[in-house]
Enzyme design. Structure first.
Site, PDB file in Angstrom:
ATOM      1  N   CYS A  23      36.621  45.302  45.032  1.00  0.00           N
ATOM      2  CA  CYS A  23      36.456  44.257  44.028  1.00  0.00           C
ATOM      3  C   CYS A  23      36.301  42.872  44.666  1.00  0.00           C
ATOM      4  CB  CYS A  23      37.621  44.325  43.033  1.00  0.00           C
ATOM      5  SG  CYS A  23      37.282  43.618  41.421  1.00  0.00           S
ATOM      6  N   HIS A  24      37.271  41.975  44.474  1.00  0.00           N
ATOM      7  CA  HIS A  24      37.209  40.620  45.036  1.00  0.00           C
ATOM      8  C   HIS A  24      37.757  40.553  46.473  1.00  0.00           C
ATOM      9  CE1 HIS A  24      36.797  39.686  40.748  1.00  0.00           C
ATOM     10  NE2 HIS A  24      36.247  38.545  41.121  1.00  0.00           N
TER      11      HIS A  24
END
Length: 177
Positions: free
Chosen positions: A106-107
Site C-alpha cells: 500500500c503506502h
C-alpha cells in the site's frame, strides 16, 4: 527465519500488519515488531482506531543484521512518519544493502522512496504513490503483487488490503517459506 515488521508509533493499517504477521508465524518463522519508540503502537482500520501492539525492539536497538527479511505494512500515516525518522530509513535501507528480501504494501513504499533504494526497480503500491516512485527512479505498475529481482535484493510489493492473500503468498515464497 526471523522477520522484522517495521512500523511507526501510529497510523499502521491493522490488517496490513496482522495478516502478514500471521502468514509469517503460521509458516513457522519468527516475527518481531520494530518501531521508532518502545511501548505499544496504534493500528487503524482505515481512519478508525484499531488495536495496539507491543513493540519488540526499536530501530535504535537493532539492525538489519539481526533479521533475514523485512515487512513494511502500510497505512497513510505510518510510512509518512517512518520516512521522517533517520534511524527507520537507515534500517529499511540496510536490508537492500545486505541483499535481504523486503515486502511492502500500500503506502509503505514511501519509506523506500526516502531510503533512495527504488532506482531501476519495478513495483506497485497504492496508486497515489505512482509519481513519488517514478520520481525516485522506480517503475510503477498497477498489479496485485509485483516481485522485483532486478536489484541487490528481492522486493515484493502490493497495492492494498484486497491484495493481502497474493502479497503474503509472494513474500513467503521469496523469503524461502
Amino acid at each position: 527465519m526471523k522477520v522484522a515488521f517495521l512500523v511507526a508509533t501510529e497510523g499502521i493499517e491493522q490488517v496490513e500488519l496482522t495478516e502478514p504477521w500471521k502468514a509469517v508465524t503460521d509458516a513457522g518463522h519468527t516475527a518481531e515488531l520494530v518501531s521508532t519508540e518502545s511501548g505499544r503502537v496504534q493500528a487503524y482500520n482505515h481512519l478508525d482506531k484499531g488495536d495496539t501492539f507491543p513493540v519488540d525492539r526499536t530501530v535504535g536497538d537493532t539492525g538489519p543484521g539481526d533479521y533475514d527479511a523485512l515487512v513494511l505494512p502500510g497505512g497513510v500515516a505510518n510510512p509518512d512518519a517512518l520516512r521522517l525518522d533517520e534511524d527507520a530509513v537507515a534500517f529499511a535501507k540496510g536490508f537492500f544493502e545486505q541483499g535481504k528480501p523486503v515486502a511492502a504494501i500500500c503506502h509503505a513504499p514511501w519509506t523506500l522512496v526516502e531510503a533512495d533504494v527504488l532506482r531501476g526497480r519495478t513495483l506497485t503500491s497504492w496508486p497515489s504513490l505512482r509519481t513519488d516512485i517514478t520520481n525516485a527512479g522506480g517503475t510503477w505498475v498497477d498489479e496485485q503483487v509485483k516481485v522485483c529481482t532486478g536489484g541487490p535484493n528481492t522486493l515484493i510489493t502490493s497495492r492494498k488490503p484486497d491484495d493481502l492473500k497474493a502479497f503474503c503468498a509472494a513474500f513467503l515464497d521469496a523469503f524461502g517459506k
